[in-house]
Motif scaffolding. Structure first.
Motif, PDB file in Angstrom:
ATOM      1  N   SER A 190      42.186  34.848  32.140  1.00  0.00           N
ATOM      2  CA  SER A 190      41.137  34.738  31.194  1.00  0.00           C
ATOM      3  C   SER A 190      39.994  35.351  31.366  1.00  0.00           C
ATOM      4  O   SER A 190      39.481  35.527  32.378  1.00  0.00           O
ATOM      5  N   ALA A 191      39.223  35.229  30.309  1.00  0.00           N
ATOM      6  CA  ALA A 191      37.885  35.768  30.263  1.00  0.00           C
ATOM      7  C   ALA A 191      36.918  35.036  31.144  1.00  0.00           C
ATOM      8  O   ALA A 191      36.309  35.760  31.987  1.00  0.00           O
ATOM      9  N   ILE A 192      37.255  33.720  31.133  1.00  0.00           N
ATOM     10  CA  ILE A 192      36.190  32.833  32.209  1.00  0.00           C
ATOM     11  C   ILE A 192      36.767  33.048  33.665  1.00  0.00           C
ATOM     12  O   ILE A 192      35.951  33.184  34.521  1.00  0.00           O
ATOM     13  N   GLU A 193      38.151  33.315  33.807  1.00  0.00           N
ATOM     14  CA  GLU A 193      38.451  33.863  35.223  1.00  0.00           C
ATOM     15  C   GLU A 193      37.843  35.091  35.755  1.00  0.00           C
ATOM     16  O   GLU A 193      37.439  35.149  36.708  1.00  0.00           O
ATOM     17  N   ILE A 194      38.103  36.024  34.551  1.00  0.00           N
ATOM     18  CA  ILE A 194      37.579  37.261  34.948  1.00  0.00           C
ATOM     19  C   ILE A 194      35.990  37.377  35.363  1.00  0.00           C
ATOM     20  O   ILE A 194      35.535  37.830  36.070  1.00  0.00           O
ATOM     21  N   GLU A 195      35.200  36.619  34.611  1.00  0.00           N
ATOM     22  CA  GLU A 195      33.825  36.577  34.826  1.00  0.00           C
ATOM     23  C   GLU A 195      33.439  35.687  36.071  1.00  0.00           C
ATOM     24  O   GLU A 195      32.660  36.125  36.925  1.00  0.00           O
ATOM     25  N   LYS A 196      34.022  34.711  36.451  1.00  0.00           N
ATOM     26  CA  LYS A 196      34.058  34.043  37.702  1.00  0.00           C
ATOM     27  C   LYS A 196      34.249  35.031  38.918  1.00  0.00           C
ATOM     28  O   LYS A 196      33.536  34.819  40.060  1.00  0.00           O
ATOM     29  N   ILE A 197      35.558  35.584  38.615  1.00  0.00           N
ATOM     30  CA  ILE A 197      35.914  36.438  39.939  1.00  0.00           C
ATOM     31  C   ILE A 197      34.890  37.702  40.070  1.00  0.00           C
ATOM     32  O   ILE A 197      34.430  37.950  41.340  1.00  0.00           O
ATOM     33  N   SER A 198      34.313  38.331  38.745  1.00  0.00           N
ATOM     34  CA  SER A 198      33.504  39.270  38.808  1.00  0.00           C
ATOM     35  C   SER A 198      32.003  38.906  39.557  1.00  0.00           C
ATOM     36  O   SER A 198      31.410  39.430  40.374  1.00  0.00           O
ATOM     37  N   HIS A 199      31.722  37.587  39.260  1.00  0.00           N
ATOM     38  CA  HIS A 199      30.584  36.982  40.151  1.00  0.00           C
ATOM     39  C   HIS A 199      30.871  37.116  41.612  1.00  0.00           C
ATOM     40  O   HIS A 199      29.717  37.284  42.386  1.00  0.00           O
ATOM     41  N   GLU A 200      32.049  36.586  41.988  1.00  0.00           N
ATOM     42  CA  GLU A 200      32.228  36.653  43.529  1.00  0.00           C
ATOM     43  C   GLU A 200      32.187  37.932  44.115  1.00  0.00           C
ATOM     44  O   GLU A 200      31.651  38.310  45.317  1.00  0.00           O
ATOM     45  N   LEU A 201      32.420  39.117  43.260  1.00  0.00           N
ATOM     46  CA  LEU A 201      32.688  40.161  43.858  1.00  0.00           C
ATOM     47  C   LEU A 201      31.213  40.966  44.004  1.00  0.00           C
ATOM     48  O   LEU A 201      31.020  41.750  44.816  1.00  0.00           O
ATOM     49  N   ARG A 202      30.270  40.368  43.291  1.00  0.00           N
ATOM     50  CA  ARG A 202      28.831  40.898  43.677  1.00  0.00           C
ATOM     51  C   ARG A 202      28.300  40.312  45.104  1.00  0.00           C
ATOM     52  O   ARG A 202      27.309  40.936  45.545  1.00  0.00           O
ATOM     53  N   HIS A 203      29.213  39.488  45.584  1.00  0.00           N
ATOM     54  CA  HIS A 203      28.766  39.058  47.073  1.00  0.00           C
ATOM     55  C   HIS A 203      29.532  39.296  48.140  1.00  0.00           C
ATOM     56  O   HIS A 203      29.182  39.014  49.379  1.00  0.00           O
ATOM     57  N   VAL A 204      30.412  40.400  48.097  1.00  0.00           N
ATOM     58  CA  VAL A 204      31.246  40.815  49.172  1.00  0.00           C
ATOM     59  C   VAL A 204      31.071  42.320  49.182  1.00  0.00           C
ATOM     60  O   VAL A 204      31.244  43.066  48.391  1.00  0.00           O
ATOM     61  N   PRO A 205      31.463  42.738  50.200  1.00  0.00           N
ATOM     62  CA  PRO A 205      31.230  44.184  50.454  1.00  0.00           C
ATOM     63  C   PRO A 205      32.441  45.162  50.019  1.00  0.00           C
ATOM     64  O   PRO A 205      32.518  46.226  49.794  1.00  0.00           O
ATOM     65  N   VAL A 206      33.530  44.402  50.185  1.00  0.00           N
ATOM     66  CA  VAL A 206      34.816  44.931  49.712  1.00  0.00           C
ATOM     67  C   VAL A 206      35.734  44.022  48.509  1.00  0.00           C
ATOM     68  O   VAL A 206      35.565  42.984  48.882  1.00  0.00           O
ATOM     69  N   LYS A 207      36.410  44.532  47.646  1.00  0.00           N
ATOM     70  CA  LYS A 207      36.982  43.576  46.644  1.00  0.00           C
ATOM     71  C   LYS A 207      38.006  42.751  47.427  1.00  0.00           C
ATOM     72  O   LYS A 207      37.922  41.815  46.938  1.00  0.00           O
TER      73      LYS A 207
END
Lengths: 426, 154
Positions: B3-20
């Motif tokens: 869902s859009a909300i899941e994608i948004e939350k996961i994208s937020h987490e991706l900003r904190h990690v060096p590799v996906k």
């Protein structure tokens, strides 16, 4: 009697919030270190205090820090291991829920000492209150300028994150914890390289227990001589001890390091419940050898418990009473370890379920006389040096000592072809 | 599909990690929070978003006992089965839960209200026996307490 770690935690168990923490001297050690001390001086002080890790292994904290290469560019990490999951252990919960800023200040000081750029609290899933308090504390520490860029106007910067886990005991093993933080299965890594050199994402990393890190601000403020003076023995400081099982007042207490098992059981835990007799105890969680009533005067410090044939471990004792079957007790432990084995190395993956199965057969009256030798062989072959990490050797500690101290119980199960204890609980 | 909300939350987490792929566990937590469990489709969706193979995502998902790879009820009961709770009688609680809910470990009630699971030490051994329902911890339990506690969850 001083209780530096827990004296300010409110009796109702509520957390000490930022303003209250500052009012009792909180973050003064951080101010002092950033103003007056070089990073190496913080490390040296912790080394001189001879602070030993409170997570179970008892490794010297200052020594651990000293392996981090300094003056190398790029990220470095400091991690608080708050994945408290050793059965029978409930000490870090008290510190996490009650005094989150004490942990944060210790983490910031430790990060300064090793010049870490990022810090993580690795918290187990089940500690919901601790998660709420830590999240709030981290946010408040950022707002107050204790975290982030140029902390308190210094050159030192640090980012902090809370990571909540999704289960599995293995996450408490420091290299498995790193894999889990990297989003992988929590299997342990080969050592060397040690995490101090190549840890999280291949960068220098220190992993310390919550109780260990909670000490740092106090040592910076009061010095190594003070730290050593708190203890009854050569291992400095106080220790959070705990007792669970059929005692009158199960609980956790901050006491001078090196009090005896007898003091802990009788004065603090209020002795055995009426009608129950003490038969033995695991002195520091599920992966420590039993001690018995012959050991009641053993001093509960690292050297004292080791000399008695066990380990201080986490310092939280689980009591075996005379109404509880020792075979059933050990079966419960081996069930736990078999379930929590990550399956990576063969002796652990195969040996622990086998051990569990033999103990189950004894409990159900289908044990054979040869089973005792088989259990002893497991205790030897799953012992130190034969497995990839410390999980299986830890699992063998209560088994080997139960075979030694409660042998008649094992033999009686085989001879009578049943569990002689009335409750027979599984 | 995420869902859009899941994608948004996961994208937020991706900003904190060096590799996906380092966001794999966080992504599983996010999707499970939205859907209660992780389906094969969710495994594939997460794999695509994090540029991992589905097998790799599934190896992580199946490793952790609090990531659910089959449907679960609206409420999760985690009964502590470790040593202090053993000594203090958790097996009696287990028996009572089986009687009330008519399910065993790993099963979900017919009305999808509860899933019952054993859990390793909950870290509250001085108040054994204990269990958790969702985010709530219950301690010093007697079998007679259970029905009233379960009433709170619908």
């Amino acid at each position: 009697m001083e209780r530096p770690l827990t004296q300010h935690i409110p009796d109702n168990g509520a957390a000490l919030h930022l303003r209250e923490y500052e009012a009792v001297g909180g973050y003064s050690a951080l101010r002092k270190a950033l103003r007056d001390m070089e990073p190496a001086q913080v490390s040296t002080l912790v080394k001189e205090a001879n602070l030993k890790g409170r997570g179970g292994a008892g490794f010297a904290t200052g020594m651990k820090w000293s392996f981090v290469p300094m003056n190398v560019p790029g990220p470095k990490y400091l991690i608080a291991n708050a994945d408290e999951m050793e059965p029978g252990t409930f000490k870090d919960r008290w510190l996490l829920e009650g005094n989150p800023h004490q942990l944060l200040e210790g983490m910031i000081l430790a990060s300064y000492a090793i010049q870490a750029t990022d810090a993580f609290v690795f918290l187990r899933w089940a500690y919901k209150d601790a998660a709420r308090e830590m999240r709030q504390a981290i946010a408040d520490a950022y707002t107050a300028g204790y975290l982030g860029k140029n902390i308190l106007g210094s050159d030192f910067s640090l980012e902090m994150q809370l990571h909540t886990g999704v289960g599995r005991y293995m996450c408490g093993e420091e290299t498995a914890l790193l894999n889990s933080l990297e989003g992988k299965r929590a299997t342990p890594r080969a050592k060397p390289p040690f995490p101090q050199v190549s840890g999280l994402f291949g960068k220098p990393t220190i992993v310390n227990n919550v109780e260990t890190l909670s000490w740092i601000s106090h040592i910076v403020n009061n010095g190594e001589a003070w730290f050593k003076s708190l203890s009854h023995t050569a291992d400095g400081g106080t220790k959070i001890y705990g007792v669970s099982g059929r005692v009158n007042k199960p609980g956790a207490w901050e006491l001078p390091m090196g009090i005896t098992m007898r003091e802990l059981l009788e004065e603090h835990a209020g002795g055995m419940r009426n009608g129950y007799r003490f038969r033995g105890a695991l002195p520091g969680g599920a992966s420590t050898d039993f001690l018995t009533d012959a050991h009641l005067d053993v001093k509960m410090d690292f050297a004292g418990v080791a000399a008695a044939g066990s380990r201080l471990g986490t310092g939280t004792m689980v009591v075996l009473d005379d109404h509880t079957c020792p075979v059933g007790f050990v079966h419960n432990l081996e069930h736990f370890f078999a379930q929590e084995s990550c399956g990576f190395c063969t002796p652990c993956r195969e040996g622990l379920p086998w051990t569990e199965k033999i103990l189950w057969s004894l409990e159900n009256g289908t044990g054979e006389p040869s089973d005792l030798e088989l259990l002893e062989r497991h205790a030897r072959l799953l012992g130190p040096g034969n497995t990839f990490c410390a999980l299986a050797p830890g699992a063998m500690e209560p088994l080997q000592s139960a075979l030694k101290y409660f042998r008649e119980d094992f033999e009686q199960h085989i001879k009578e072809k049943k569990c002689p204890y009335a409750h027979h609980q599984h | 599909m995420l869902s859009a909300i899941e994608i948004e939350k996961i994208s937020h987490e991706l900003r904190h990690v060096p590799v996906k792929k380092a966001a794999c566990i966080e992504a599983l937590k996010i999707v499970q929070q939205e859907r209660r469990w992780i389906s094969d489709e969710s495994v594939a969706d997460i794999a695509a978003m994090l540029e991992m193979s589905t097998a790799e995502v599934d190896s992580v998902a199946t490793f952790y006992n609090l990531i659910f790879r089959q449907p679960v009820g609206r409420h999760i009961i985690l009964l502590c089965d470790s040593i202090s709770c053993y000594v203090m009688g958790y097996t009696v609680l287990r028996q009572r839960l089986h009687e009330i809910l008519l399910i065993g470990y790993g099963q979900t009630t017919a009305d999808e209200r509860f899933t019952l699971l054993p859990n390793a030490c909950l870290g509250t051994c001085d108040h054994a026996p204990a269990l958790m329902i969702d985010d709530d911890l219950y301690r010093d339990l007697q079998p007679a307490d259970l029905e009233q506690i379960l009433e709170k969850y619908h």
